[in-house]
Design a protein around this motif. Structure first.
Motif, mmCIF file in Angstrom:
data_model
loop_
_atom_site.group_PDB
_atom_site.id
_atom_site.type_symbol
_atom_site.label_atom_id
_atom_site.label_comp_id
_atom_site.label_asym_id
_atom_site.label_seq_id
_atom_site.Cartn_x
_atom_site.Cartn_y
_atom_site.Cartn_z
ATOM 1 N N LEU A 145 14.272 72.259 103.251
ATOM 2 C CA LEU A 145 14.119 71.704 104.595
ATOM 3 C C LEU A 145 12.984 72.382 105.348
ATOM 4 O O LEU A 145 12.267 71.732 106.118
ATOM 5 C CB LEU A 145 15.425 71.843 105.376
ATOM 6 N N ARG A 180 11.882 60.851 113.416
ATOM 7 C CA ARG A 180 13.140 60.455 112.758
ATOM 8 C C ARG A 180 13.543 61.480 111.707
ATOM 9 O O ARG A 180 14.734 61.798 111.551
ATOM 10 C CB ARG A 180 12.981 59.067 112.125
ATOM 11 N N GLU A 181 12.572 62.021 110.979
ATOM 12 C CA GLU A 181 12.877 63.028 109.973
ATOM 13 C C GLU A 181 13.378 64.322 110.613
ATOM 14 O O GLU A 181 14.243 65.008 110.052
ATOM 15 C CB GLU A 181 11.636 63.287 109.115
ATOM 16 N N PHE A 183 15.172 64.471 113.302
ATOM 17 C CA PHE A 183 16.585 64.206 113.600
ATOM 18 C C PHE A 183 17.442 64.563 112.386
ATOM 19 O O PHE A 183 18.475 65.230 112.506
ATOM 20 C CB PHE A 183 16.792 62.720 113.922
ATOM 21 N N GLU A 184 17.027 64.083 111.227
ATOM 22 C CA GLU A 184 17.797 64.302 110.000
ATOM 23 C C GLU A 184 17.874 65.783 109.649
ATOM 24 O O GLU A 184 18.942 66.300 109.295
ATOM 25 C CB GLU A 184 17.155 63.529 108.850
ATOM 26 N N ILE A 185 16.753 66.483 109.766
ATOM 27 C CA ILE A 185 16.719 67.905 109.431
ATOM 28 C C ILE A 185 17.667 68.693 110.334
ATOM 29 O O ILE A 185 18.444 69.537 109.863
ATOM 30 C CB ILE A 185 15.277 68.442 109.548
ATOM 31 N N ARG A 186 17.627 68.418 111.645
ATOM 32 C CA ARG A 186 18.509 69.140 112.567
ATOM 33 C C ARG A 186 19.974 68.843 112.284
ATOM 34 O O ARG A 186 20.828 69.745 112.362
ATOM 35 C CB ARG A 186 18.173 68.789 114.019
ATOM 36 N N ALA A 187 20.275 67.596 111.966
ATOM 37 C CA ALA A 187 21.668 67.244 111.665
ATOM 38 C C ALA A 187 22.167 68.025 110.453
ATOM 39 O O ALA A 187 23.298 68.529 110.439
ATOM 40 C CB ALA A 187 21.786 65.740 111.424
ATOM 41 N N ARG A 188 21.335 68.140 109.434
ATOM 42 C CA ARG A 188 21.729 68.882 108.234
ATOM 43 C C ARG A 188 21.884 70.364 108.530
ATOM 44 O O ARG A 188 22.797 71.027 108.008
ATOM 45 C CB ARG A 188 20.696 68.648 107.127
ATOM 46 N N ASP A 191 25.171 70.936 110.407
ATOM 47 C CA ASP A 191 26.275 70.851 109.448
ATOM 48 C C ASP A 191 26.373 72.135 108.629
ATOM 49 O O ASP A 191 27.474 72.626 108.349
ATOM 50 C CB ASP A 191 26.073 69.652 108.515
#
Length: 330
Positions: A145, A180-181, A183-188, A191
């Motif tokens: 990431l 948008r990417e 967003f995905e990185i922060r969500a992961r 988690d």
């Protein structure tokens, strides 16, 4: 003079407290350079003052003989003022510069407004509580990431080196895809933070120490300190989350989506961080007991990060305006 909105290499930008200050300074330089090009005269000693979307260019020394600034198409640019704050005789207030300035200036204004809040003295102290050295951060887990984050930053920095005015439609779409990417990185990452905290065992002394009273409290305190060290090791991910939010702020401004970022993305992300903070408090209680001093610094670091991003939130708007922003109408 470097007038790019992303002025420093990736490794330097990873230190969020410094990155916020660099963003503010680079945005100011970009505005000064743009105004200077349009005026055709040097602006030595000039500084930028931004307040509620309105920009002024001020001088340390009184400016004489200045005229109302205009861009190449004849559109009026913001007011010139002298050191005392008075406008010159032939200058006047233009209003909200986001409507009269070019894309580069509008993007720089948006960056300054948020970066100024993030880089104030109190928020800088809060950011430093979650920061580790770049060498340690680059060697941390989740290398895939981080590599993706570096690729986004480096390519965006290359595109923005010519200013937002020079971006093609394709490049603006590319910056939006990067958002948008992010967003995905922060969500992961969030988690992963929760997963790591979920897997920290309660701070219980060993079996023998539980049977023998002598030294039991010292053993318990030692285990709590170990758990606190493990918990604090997760803060490097929070540092990367802070960096990714600042990066998305710049990319959104450059692609003319500042309103969406400030009124939709930022409140959502601030709420997610607040929820994580509450989760961390519950886990700290389960791991070490209520008010355990060993985990106090860890919890303060998370709460400080939440405070930074809540401070950057814009004033609340009506539901109608929020709906319009979500549809890209503002």
């Amino acid at each position: 003079m470097n007038t790019s909105l992303l002025p420093v290499p990736f490794e330097q930008a990873l230190i969020s407290s410094k990155f916020a200050r660099e963003l503010r300074c680079s945005a100011q330089r970009a505005i000064i350079a743009d105004v200077q090009r349009n005026m055709g005269v040097p602006l030595k000693g000039a500084k930028v003052v931004v307040s509620r979307g309105t920009l002024r260019v001020a001088f340390d020394k009184g400016a004489t003989g200045v005229r109302l600034m205009k861009d190449r198409t004849g559109r009026e640019l913001p007011t010139l003022v002298n050191a005392s704050g008075k406008t010159s005789a032939n200058a006047r207030v233009v209003g909200r510069t986001t409507r009269v300035a070019g894309a580069s200036v509008s993007a720089a204004i948006a960056v300054i407004e948020v970066a100024h809040i993030i880089s104030d003295a109190d928020n800088t102290k809060r950011l430093r509580k979650v920061e580790v050295g770049v060498d340690r951060l680059l060697r941390a887990h989740e290398a895939e990431l981080k590599a993706k984050l570096q690729a986004i930053y480096s390519h965006a920095r290359e595109m923005l080196s010519r200013g937002a005015d020079a971006l093609s439609d394709h490049e603006r779409h590319e910056l939006q895809r990067y958002c948008r990417e992010l967003f995905e990185i922060r969500a992961r990452w969030l988690d992963d933070l929760k997963f790591q905290l979920e897997n920290l065992e309660p701070a219980e002394p060993g079996f023998v120490r539980r049977l023998v009273r002598v030294g039991k409290e010292k053993a318990h305190a030692r285990v709590r300190r170990q758990r606190a060290a493990e918990a604090e090791g997760t803060l490097e991910i929070l540092q990367l989350i802070n960096f990714s939010l600042m990066l998305q702020m710049v990319l959104s401004a450059a692609s003319a989506r500042t309103t969406e970022f400030r009124h939709i993305t930022l409140p959502d992300e601030a709420q997610r961080l607040s929820s994580f903070c509450e989760f961390a408090k519950r886990r700290a209680n389960e791991i070490a007991g209520a008010d355990a001093p060993e985990l106090k610094r860890f919890l303060q670091a998370i709460a400080g990060t939440v405070d930074v991003w809540h401070a950057a939130l814009p004033p609340r708007r009506s539901r109608t305006l929020q709906d319009r922003a979500s549809r890209g109408e503002l």
